[in-house]
Design an enzyme around this catalytic site. Sequence first.
Site, PDB file in Angstrom:
ATOM      1  N   SER A 113      81.656 -52.642   8.564  1.00 30.26           N
ATOM      2  CA  SER A 113      81.774 -51.861   7.326  1.00 30.26           C
ATOM      3  C   SER A 113      81.324 -52.535   6.040  1.00 30.26           C
ATOM      4  O   SER A 113      81.227 -51.879   5.012  1.00 30.26           O
ATOM      5  CB  SER A 113      83.205 -51.383   7.145  1.00 30.26           C
ATOM      6  OG  SER A 113      83.382 -50.216   7.892  1.00 30.26           O
ATOM      7  N   SER A 121      82.102 -48.434   6.386  1.00 30.17           N
ATOM      8  CA  SER A 121      82.975 -47.624   5.551  1.00 30.17           C
ATOM      9  C   SER A 121      82.999 -48.070   4.086  1.00 30.17           C
ATOM     10  O   SER A 121      83.495 -47.322   3.240  1.00 30.17           O
ATOM     11  CB  SER A 121      84.402 -47.678   6.093  1.00 30.17           C
ATOM     12  OG  SER A 121      84.900 -49.001   6.071  1.00 30.17           O
ATOM     13  N   LYS A 163      87.081 -52.014  -2.960  1.00 32.47           N
ATOM     14  CA  LYS A 163      87.231 -50.868  -2.064  1.00 32.47           C
ATOM     15  C   LYS A 163      88.675 -50.387  -2.195  1.00 32.47           C
ATOM     16  O   LYS A 163      89.594 -51.198  -2.364  1.00 32.47           O
ATOM     17  CB  LYS A 163      86.916 -51.363  -0.643  1.00 32.47           C
ATOM     18  CG  LYS A 163      86.826 -50.337   0.448  1.00 32.47           C
ATOM     19  CD  LYS A 163      86.394 -51.034   1.751  1.00 32.47           C
ATOM     20  CE  LYS A 163      86.299 -50.108   2.932  1.00 32.47           C
ATOM     21  NZ  LYS A 163      85.842 -50.814   4.160  1.00 32.47           N
TER      22      LYS A 163
HETATM   23  N1  GLN Z   1      82.158 -47.986  11.682  1.00 32.73           N
HETATM   24  C1  GLN Z   1      83.167 -48.721  12.376  1.00 32.73           C
HETATM   25  C2  GLN Z   1      84.326 -47.805  12.694  1.00 32.73           C
HETATM   26  O1  GLN Z   1      84.261 -46.677  12.395  1.00 32.73           O
HETATM   27  C3  GLN Z   1      83.603 -49.909  11.590  1.00 32.73           C
HETATM   28  C4  GLN Z   1      84.496 -49.600  10.466  1.00 32.73           C
HETATM   29  C5  GLN Z   1      84.886 -50.815   9.696  1.00 32.73           C
HETATM   30  O2  GLN Z   1      84.281 -51.885   9.841  1.00 32.73           O
HETATM   31  N2  GLN Z   1      85.896 -50.672   8.894  1.00 32.73           N
HETATM   32  O3  GLN Z   1      85.291 -48.217  13.252  1.00 32.73           O
END
Ligand code: GLN
Length: 473
Positions: A175, A151, A76
């Site tokens: 994520s 994400s 990532k």
């Molecule tokens: N979807 C969650 C957020 O927007 C988690 C994001 C993540 O785990 N990086 O904060």
Amino acid sequence: MAWDSIATIARKVQAGEITALDQVTAAFKTIEDKQEFSAIIATLEDRALERAKIIDDRIAKGEAVGRLAGVPFIAKDNFLVFGAETTAASNILRGFTAPYQATAIERLEAEGAICVAKANLDAFAHGSSTENSDFMVTKNPHDVTRVPGGSSGGSAAAVMLDMAPFALGTDTGGSIRLPASYCGAVGYKPTYGLVSRSGVVAMASSTDVIGPITKTVDDSALVLDVMSGLDDMDGTTIPAEAAGYIDLNGDLVGKKIGVVKEYMAEGIAPGVRERIEAAIEQLKAAGAVVSEVSLPSLPTALAVYYILCPAEVSSNLSRYDGQRYGHSYKDAKDLTESYKKSRSTGFGKEAKRRIMIGTYVLSSGYYDAYYKKAQTVRTKLINEFNDALSQVDFLLGPTAADVAFKIGENTDDPLKMYLTDILTVAANLVGVPSINIPVGSVDGLPVGLQLMAAQRQDRALLSIAKKVEELQI
Ligand code: GLN
């Protein structure tokens, strides 16, 4: 091409049956062929080819090359990696190159793995669909009109598109698991602290974890085995379990699995519920002792997360001031204007939203009302999880309430987007390990089962996950 298991690729490279160079070349070819999915921000051609040649040379000379020899992987783009920029998919980091590499990357490379590309993400990992990337929107490998989840959407899509045998993600509130669920991959969020966060762009430091996305549990376990353990560069790291995470040998018979009542409440799409219930039946038939458990404060977890996470985000993003990393506004008349303009032109909408919410909940007037209260409820959640996990070995529920949604469906409504994290954030607040395992699909779109265990029970969790995988639900 479809990849062999990670252990098999490395064994064949070591034996000289295949070359590291061919593996890396195959990865680049697939990345090129599948550009339409927009999973990849940058490729690391020069560095990857050079590393592959070094590994092949060493093998020719009979030298040791490590247990991931010649295995390509994708990180990532919030991991510091040499060979390309590290942008976290944000305009404010454009032009930034890593001065050192993340510990996770160093450990994988030390075993001979080769990073071939950086995957797309929601900028700074803020999001659930990868639509918040400042650069492009990644498409779901099963349906290009749908999101891959986020994400780590680029990482999950890349693995399912066979761009590499594994990818790395980060999981602050879901994520890794959410995109794994939407794309049909195995996604592993380890116990907090089991993998060093050194060299990974910080989002919410008290819940950030690093983990693998793969097609099988064994592959995730092997990657975890290599990455995990104490690191001088991250004071929150914990030692790996003595038995490590490979050669998993769990048994379902007699294992106590608690179906989390609040996770099966209304709001779960009928098709998802049907797959999860089918999984529960198969687990029972295989000898697991399944019961219902309740975590009464669970419905508050999302609100707690969306107070604490922005608070930590607002603090972590304060370092991007236009002076130290990447983007700097060119025509500022003084330093103050440079700060303001660099941040206002560099950050996207979601980062700004979180900076504002985070600053608000940490302000002296509202700290007690929001931040302090959220921390109190977080402790309550930890206590409830501890209670439940003293009665059962594992907790079970869906990873997501529904299958992957359409691109654009939630972008105008941040609250609706935040709701997609409702089933994943608690594991982060509590710091327990959690895994997404694919359990079939609804109308061609994957459904994921979520299993959680007590902190530091990663080996037990991976072992049981492997058994669940073998049931081919
Ligand atoms: N979807 C969650 C957020 O927007 C988690 C994001 C993540 O785990 N990086 O904060």
